[in-house]
Write an enzyme that holds these catalytic residues in place. Structure first.
Site, mmCIF file in Angstrom:
data_model
loop_
_atom_site.group_PDB
_atom_site.id
_atom_site.type_symbol
_atom_site.label_atom_id
_atom_site.label_comp_id
_atom_site.label_asym_id
_atom_site.label_seq_id
_atom_site.Cartn_x
_atom_site.Cartn_y
_atom_site.Cartn_z
ATOM 1 N N CYS A 167 0.823 -1.223 0.000
ATOM 2 C CA CYS A 167 0.000 0.000 0.000
ATOM 3 C C CYS A 167 0.855 1.272 0.000
ATOM 4 C CB CYS A 167 -0.934 -0.002 1.194
ATOM 5 S SG CYS A 167 -1.838 -1.536 1.358
ATOM 6 N N HIS A 223 -3.432 6.886 2.751
ATOM 7 C CA HIS A 223 -3.831 5.587 2.193
ATOM 8 C C HIS A 223 -5.224 5.239 2.712
ATOM 9 C CE1 HIS A 223 -4.108 1.466 1.197
ATOM 10 N NE2 HIS A 223 -3.765 0.995 2.380
ATOM 11 N N ASN A 281 -10.281 -0.682 0.164
ATOM 12 C CA ASN A 281 -8.833 -0.506 0.238
ATOM 13 C C ASN A 281 -8.218 -1.126 -1.024
ATOM 14 O OD1 ASN A 281 -6.091 -0.932 0.681
ATOM 15 N ND2 ASN A 281 -6.332 -1.401 2.853
HETATM 16 C C1 LIG Z 1 -9.983 -5.327 10.172
HETATM 17 C C2 LIG Z 1 -10.584 -4.367 11.183
HETATM 18 C C3 LIG Z 1 -11.644 -3.483 10.555
HETATM 19 C C4 LIG Z 1 -11.236 -5.194 12.285
HETATM 20 O O1 LIG Z 1 -11.754 -4.331 13.250
HETATM 21 P P1 LIG Z 1 -11.402 -4.556 14.787
HETATM 22 O O2 LIG Z 1 -12.150 -3.552 15.527
HETATM 23 O O3 LIG Z 1 -9.919 -4.567 14.944
HETATM 24 O O4 LIG Z 1 -11.986 -5.994 14.991
HETATM 25 P P2 LIG Z 1 -11.449 -7.124 15.953
HETATM 26 O O5 LIG Z 1 -10.654 -8.086 15.156
HETATM 27 O O6 LIG Z 1 -10.838 -6.529 17.174
HETATM 28 O O7 LIG Z 1 -12.802 -7.785 16.380
HETATM 29 C C5 LIG Z 1 -13.772 -7.057 17.162
HETATM 30 C C6 LIG Z 1 -15.029 -7.883 17.244
HETATM 31 O O8 LIG Z 1 -15.645 -7.894 15.943
HETATM 32 C C7 LIG Z 1 -15.778 -9.237 15.491
HETATM 33 N N1 LIG Z 1 -15.494 -9.245 14.053
HETATM 34 C C8 LIG Z 1 -14.311 -9.381 13.428
HETATM 35 N N2 LIG Z 1 -14.480 -9.324 12.104
HETATM 36 C C9 LIG Z 1 -15.792 -9.143 11.903
HETATM 37 C C10 LIG Z 1 -16.582 -8.975 10.755
HETATM 38 N N3 LIG Z 1 -16.068 -8.993 9.523
HETATM 39 N N4 LIG Z 1 -17.902 -8.784 10.905
HETATM 40 C C11 LIG Z 1 -18.472 -8.757 12.128
HETATM 41 N N5 LIG Z 1 -17.765 -8.896 13.261
HETATM 42 C C12 LIG Z 1 -16.452 -9.095 13.149
HETATM 43 C C13 LIG Z 1 -14.773 -10.050 16.266
HETATM 44 O O9 LIG Z 1 -15.191 -11.385 16.377
HETATM 45 C C14 LIG Z 1 -14.784 -9.352 17.590
HETATM 46 O O10 LIG Z 1 -15.924 -9.774 18.333
HETATM 47 P P3 LIG Z 1 -15.861 -9.953 19.925
HETATM 48 O O11 LIG Z 1 -15.589 -8.569 20.456
HETATM 49 O O12 LIG Z 1 -17.201 -10.482 20.262
HETATM 50 O O13 LIG Z 1 -14.736 -10.904 20.182
HETATM 51 C C15 LIG Z 1 -9.491 -3.460 11.807
HETATM 52 O O14 LIG Z 1 -8.654 -4.229 12.636
HETATM 53 C C16 LIG Z 1 -8.658 -2.771 10.796
HETATM 54 O O15 LIG Z 1 -9.141 -1.973 10.011
HETATM 55 N N6 LIG Z 1 -7.337 -3.013 10.814
HETATM 56 C C17 LIG Z 1 -6.433 -2.373 9.920
HETATM 57 C C18 LIG Z 1 -6.658 -2.904 8.588
HETATM 58 C C19 LIG Z 1 -5.887 -2.172 7.571
HETATM 59 O O16 LIG Z 1 -5.773 -0.998 7.617
HETATM 60 N N7 LIG Z 1 -5.363 -2.938 6.656
HETATM 61 C C20 LIG Z 1 -4.718 -2.431 5.558
HETATM 62 C C21 LIG Z 1 -3.396 -1.926 5.853
HETATM 63 S S1 LIG Z 1 -2.741 -1.683 4.333
#
Ligand SMILES: CC(C)(COP(=O)(O)OP(=O)(O)OC[C@H]1O[C@@H](n2cnc3c(N)ncnc32)[C@H](O)[C@@H]1OP(=O)(O)O)[C@@H](O)C(=O)NCCC(=O)NCCS
Length: 352
Positions: free
Chosen positions: A134, A277, A308
């Protein structure tokens, strides 16, 4: 061109002729291409246990585009590059280097850039791909700036393109909703004034595994050659440790954008637009806060409709903001990319 006696020991023998430098460089034009098919959160949720509301809240994504099955990264790059070249008002024959930032060109070799050059009618350029995920486009802008400033070429085409739908597991809750396809491009060339600020870039290889292809090609080979030799073969989709990436982006990337402003001799108040980004809307919001960006500075929020798109996200968002009049031609744009590696790059540019 000048001839300089660099080494006294070589006196009286032929000397190197090198370009006079450094010159100024700027972005002359940007362009973008979005595949036709709009993919809704409802469609994504057919394969994962999630909801439109959760995806919007946690990422800011409402829709993304997926390329056709027969549409390659080179096809998308060509469309974006044609747009950028037309907007720059240059002839393809003036372009001496083609840089293609992508991690989804499905050939280990050859690179995509030489074939893109042929499609565009660019004669015999230096052409290669950049693997910086990215951050690839901002890495490309930095290289293009140096190439032009040093006099190695007058014009450089930089393309960021991804077909992430090819490498995303639609059943993976952690990635299925994030990624999209698209291409963005810029023509960097000689200028009467400085148009690209110093790049702040780097890498954090300690976190190499935070976003990665699940498996290397050579790890798959024994199982391919002997189907009974172990775990069944699986397509090597991209996997991500979302929470770690999120924390890294929020805490480590804000100082990078601040530094890019500082080395360009600017304050947040001087900016006309901020194009981070498009990884996650919440990461963008956290950066705005850290930067203390004044409320009047428009911020790219292309992720809502584009998802993304990795290397394509910054040029695509820039092209949209210019097209829609949200970013002023000639204005100062702070742009930054970060992603798998982990790698990052940020710089201020003068918009074409
Ligand atoms: C991927 C992302 C959106 C996930 O969000 P998050 O808040 O970190 O989610 P978590 O993994 O901590 O999970 C939080 C809760 O949501 C749930 N969850 C995870 N993915 C889910 C989905 N797709 N739909 C619904 N619930 C989901 C989990 O099970 C967890 O539930 P719990 O609290 O009951 O255990 C976030 O981590 C993110 O954007 N990370 C950076 C990604 C990024 O920028 N990538 C590109 C870099 S180039």
């Amino acid at each position: 061109m000048s001839t300089v006696e660099l080494d006294p020991a070589r006196t009286g023998r032929p000397s190197l002729t090198v370009p006079d430098g450094p010159r100024h460089a700027r972005v002359h034009g940007v362009g973008g291409y979005r595949p036709e098919r709009v993919v809704t959160n409802e469609e994504i949720c057919q394969y994962i246990d999630s909801s439109d509301e959760w995806i919007r809240q946690r990422s800011g994504i409402v829709t993304r585009r997926f390329a056709r099955e027969d549409e390659s990264v080179i096809d998308m790059a060509e469309a974006a590059a044609r747009d950028a070249i037309a907007n720059a008002g240059v002839d393809p024959s003036q372009i001496g280097v083609v840089l293609m930032a992508t991690v989804t060109h499905p050939f280990q070799t050859p690179a995509a850039a030489p074939l893109l050059a042929v499609r565009l009618g660019i004669q015999d350029p230096a052409a290669f791909d950049i693997s910086a995920a990215c951050a690839g486009y901002c890495y490309g802008i930095s290289l293009a700036n140096d190439i032009v400033r040093a006099g190695t070429a007058d014009y450089v085409l930089v393309v960021g393109v991804e077909k992430l739908s090819d490498f995303t597991d639609k059943h993976d809750r952690g990635t299925a909703f994030i990624f999209g396809d698209g291409a963005g491009a810029a023509v960097v060339g000689v200028s009467d004034f400085p148009g690209i600020g110093p790049t702040v870039w780097g890498s954090d290889g300690e976190n190499w595994d935070k976003i990665q292809q699940r498996e290397g090609w050579t790890d798959m080979r024994p199982r391919m050659e002997d189907p009974d030799g172990g775990d069944p073969l699986q397509w090597p989709n991209f996997a991500m440790q979302g929470q770690s990436v999120f924390r890294w982006a929020v805490y480590s990337m804000a100082p990078v954008v601040r530094k890019a402003l500082e080395v360009a001799g600017l304050g947040a108040d001087d900016l006309d637009v901020f194009v981070p980004h498009q990884a996650n809307m919440r990461i963008t919001d956290a950066m705005i806060k850290e930067l203390k960006l004044p409320a009047h500075v428009p911020v790219a929020r292309d992720i809502a409709e584009t998802g993304n798109t990795s290397a394509a996200s910054v040029p695509l968002a820039t092209a949209r903001m210019l097209d829609e009049g949200e970013a002023p031609h000639g204005g100062l744009s702070l742009q930054m990319g970060f992603g798998a590696g982990l790698v990052y790059a940020a710089q201020v540019i003068v918009l074409p």
